[in-house]
Scaffold this motif. Sequence first.
Motif, PDB file in Angstrom:
ATOM      1  N   ASN A 180     -99.633 -12.465 -13.329  1.00  0.00           N
ATOM      2  CA  ASN A 180     -99.314 -13.867 -13.071  1.00  0.00           C
ATOM      3  C   ASN A 180     -98.990 -14.009 -11.587  1.00  0.00           C
ATOM      4  N   ILE A 181     -99.552 -15.010 -10.965  1.00  0.00           N
ATOM      5  CA  ILE A 181     -99.425 -15.183  -9.517  1.00  0.00           C
ATOM      6  C   ILE A 181     -98.793 -16.536  -9.194  1.00  0.00           C
ATOM      7  N   ILE A 182     -97.879 -16.527  -8.223  1.00  0.00           N
ATOM      8  CA  ILE A 182     -97.362 -17.771  -7.659  1.00  0.00           C
ATOM      9  C   ILE A 182     -97.713 -17.792  -6.178  1.00  0.00           C
ATOM     10  N   ILE A 183     -98.602 -18.678  -5.801  1.00  0.00           N
ATOM     11  CA  ILE A 183     -98.946 -18.855  -4.395  1.00  0.00           C
ATOM     12  C   ILE A 183     -97.816 -19.636  -3.725  1.00  0.00           C
ATOM     13  N   ILE A 184     -97.419 -19.184  -2.542  1.00  0.00           N
ATOM     14  CA  ILE A 184     -96.361 -19.864  -1.788  1.00  0.00           C
ATOM     15  C   ILE A 184     -96.932 -20.358  -0.459  1.00  0.00           C
ATOM     16  N   ASP A 185     -96.670 -21.625  -0.166  1.00  0.00           N
ATOM     17  CA  ASP A 185     -97.081 -22.190   1.122  1.00  0.00           C
ATOM     18  C   ASP A 185     -96.022 -23.189   1.578  1.00  0.00           C
ATOM     19  N   ASP A 186     -96.102 -23.601   2.827  1.00  0.00           N
ATOM     20  CA  ASP A 186     -95.094 -24.512   3.356  1.00  0.00           C
ATOM     21  C   ASP A 186     -95.321 -25.950   2.904  1.00  0.00           C
ATOM     22  N   GLU A 196    -108.495 -23.254  -3.134  1.00  0.00           N
ATOM     23  CA  GLU A 196    -109.429 -22.185  -2.768  1.00  0.00           C
ATOM     24  C   GLU A 196    -108.801 -20.808  -3.001  1.00  0.00           C
ATOM     25  N   ALA A 197    -107.539 -20.654  -2.624  1.00  0.00           N
ATOM     26  CA  ALA A 197    -106.862 -19.373  -2.836  1.00  0.00           C
ATOM     27  C   ALA A 197    -106.755 -19.064  -4.327  1.00  0.00           C
ATOM     28  N   LYS A 198    -106.438 -20.062  -5.121  1.00  0.00           N
ATOM     29  CA  LYS A 198    -106.327 -19.888  -6.573  1.00  0.00           C
ATOM     30  C   LYS A 198    -107.660 -19.445  -7.159  1.00  0.00           C
ATOM     31  N   LYS A 199    -108.745 -20.057  -6.722  1.00  0.00           N
ATOM     32  CA  LYS A 199    -110.068 -19.715  -7.226  1.00  0.00           C
ATOM     33  C   LYS A 199    -110.397 -18.243  -6.968  1.00  0.00           C
ATOM     34  N   VAL A 200    -110.081 -17.777  -5.777  1.00  0.00           N
ATOM     35  CA  VAL A 200    -110.365 -16.384  -5.410  1.00  0.00           C
ATOM     36  C   VAL A 200    -109.518 -15.420  -6.244  1.00  0.00           C
ATOM     37  N   LEU A 201    -108.246 -15.750  -6.442  1.00  0.00           N
ATOM     38  CA  LEU A 201    -107.352 -14.886  -7.219  1.00  0.00           C
ATOM     39  C   LEU A 201    -107.783 -14.806  -8.685  1.00  0.00           C
ATOM     40  N   LEU A 202    -108.152 -15.938  -9.269  1.00  0.00           N
ATOM     41  CA  LEU A 202    -108.603 -15.932 -10.659  1.00  0.00           C
ATOM     42  C   LEU A 202    -109.911 -15.170 -10.817  1.00  0.00           C
ATOM     43  N   LYS A 203    -110.798 -15.327  -9.864  1.00  0.00           N
ATOM     44  CA  LYS A 203    -112.077 -14.617  -9.913  1.00  0.00           C
ATOM     45  C   LYS A 203    -111.860 -13.109  -9.844  1.00  0.00           C
ATOM     46  N   ALA A 204    -110.796 -12.690  -9.162  1.00  0.00           N
ATOM     47  CA  ALA A 204    -110.504 -11.257  -9.025  1.00  0.00           C
ATOM     48  C   ALA A 204    -109.740 -10.704 -10.228  1.00  0.00           C
ATOM     49  N   GLY A 205    -109.412 -11.590 -11.190  1.00  0.00           N
ATOM     50  CA  GLY A 205    -108.817 -11.091 -12.423  1.00  0.00           C
ATOM     51  C   GLY A 205    -107.370 -11.435 -12.661  1.00  0.00           C
ATOM     52  N   ALA A 206    -106.775 -12.288 -11.827  1.00  0.00           N
ATOM     53  CA  ALA A 206    -105.395 -12.709 -12.073  1.00  0.00           C
ATOM     54  C   ALA A 206    -105.317 -13.416 -13.426  1.00  0.00           C
ATOM     55  N   ARG A 207    -104.197 -13.226 -14.137  1.00  0.00           N
ATOM     56  CA  ARG A 207    -104.030 -13.828 -15.470  1.00  0.00           C
ATOM     57  C   ARG A 207    -103.874 -15.339 -15.374  1.00  0.00           C
ATOM     58  N   GLU A 208    -102.930 -15.768 -14.560  1.00  0.00           N
ATOM     59  CA  GLU A 208    -102.652 -17.197 -14.367  1.00  0.00           C
ATOM     60  C   GLU A 208    -102.121 -17.388 -12.957  1.00  0.00           C
ATOM     61  N   VAL A 209    -102.484 -18.497 -12.339  1.00  0.00           N
ATOM     62  CA  VAL A 209    -102.078 -18.764 -10.959  1.00  0.00           C
ATOM     63  C   VAL A 209    -101.507 -20.174 -10.860  1.00  0.00           C
ATOM     64  N   ILE A 210    -100.288 -20.263 -10.343  1.00  0.00           N
ATOM     65  CA  ILE A 210     -99.690 -21.550 -10.008  1.00  0.00           C
ATOM     66  C   ILE A 210     -99.268 -21.489  -8.536  1.00  0.00           C
ATOM     67  N   ALA A 211     -98.745 -22.580  -8.024  1.00  0.00           N
ATOM     68  CA  ALA A 211     -98.332 -22.596  -6.613  1.00  0.00           C
ATOM     69  C   ALA A 211     -97.067 -23.406  -6.450  1.00  0.00           C
ATOM     70  N   PHE A 212     -96.272 -23.001  -5.456  1.00  0.00           N
ATOM     71  CA  PHE A 212     -95.086 -23.742  -5.055  1.00  0.00           C
ATOM     72  C   PHE A 212     -95.116 -23.931  -3.554  1.00  0.00           C
ATOM     73  N   THR A 213     -94.773 -25.124  -3.108  1.00  0.00           N
ATOM     74  CA  THR A 213     -94.691 -25.388  -1.678  1.00  0.00           C
ATOM     75  C   THR A 213     -93.343 -26.042  -1.366  1.00  0.00           C
ATOM     76  N   LEU A 214     -92.974 -26.014  -0.099  1.00  0.00           N
ATOM     77  CA  LEU A 214     -91.737 -26.666   0.296  1.00  0.00           C
ATOM     78  C   LEU A 214     -91.837 -28.174   0.185  1.00  0.00           C
ATOM     79  N   ALA A 215     -92.990 -28.704   0.531  1.00  0.00           N
ATOM     80  CA  ALA A 215     -93.108 -30.164   0.575  1.00  0.00           C
ATOM     81  C   ALA A 215     -94.508 -30.621   0.238  1.00  0.00           C
ATOM     82  N   HIS A 216     -94.574 -31.871  -0.217  1.00  0.00           N
ATOM     83  CA  HIS A 216     -95.852 -32.521  -0.503  1.00  0.00           C
ATOM     84  C   HIS A 216     -95.768 -33.970  -0.011  1.00  0.00           C
TER      85      HIS A 216
END
Length: 216
Positions: A180-186, A196-216
């Motif tokens: 399980n992956i959590i992408i972190i960005d500002d 794009e990062a999520k797509k690459v990680l899933l293609k490489a076999g990650a189980r599940e990918v979510i992301a957290f950022t400081l702001a939106h």
Amino acid sequence: MNLVRSILNFLFPHHCLSCKKEGVIVCDNCLLAIPREHVTPIPDILTVFHYRHPLMKKLIWNLKYSNKRDIATILAVPLYDELIAELSERKLFSGFANPLLVPIPLSKSGMKARGYNQSALIVKALVELDNNTTFQAKYDALEKTKETTKQAKIKNRKKRLSNMKNAFAIKNAETIRGKNIIIIDDITTTGATITEAKKVLLKAGAREVIAFTLAH
């Protein structure tokens, strides 16, 4: 380095970027005044603050372009609280457990110009807060192999997606396969970088990918 920074802080003390209170980059009262925004319009990208608030813009700008690295440590605290709350629910309902934190990487030229990766600083601060209780960091899971135009300069989402296409590569697929992956960005706006990062990680076999950022 910490000694040098301490001396500089003593000689040239910080002032809150909002109210100018001496001794801090941002005071607690001003930080609490920034509107929160947990959910973004993009699936599985979560956040903490509303980026359009003037103080949030100043904090992100100073973190990225003015070598104010301590901002990553300060903002990691509310991010950690949101992260833990979200993970407790996901672990219960979807088995999302023991995740790896993966920072969005800079290109080699970007890293050389800035001298540090602000997303990696955020991950480092999160890991220190967590003390290896909930997750671990994987700083080198992704690498940025393509020089891209700064996303902030591109207003159209379709062009942002095109700009980031094939920008990332996996350095060692074994380390993320089945994880399980959590992408972190500002910051996220259209979500093109994280998508794009999520797509690459899933293609490489990650189980599940979510992301957290400081702001939106």
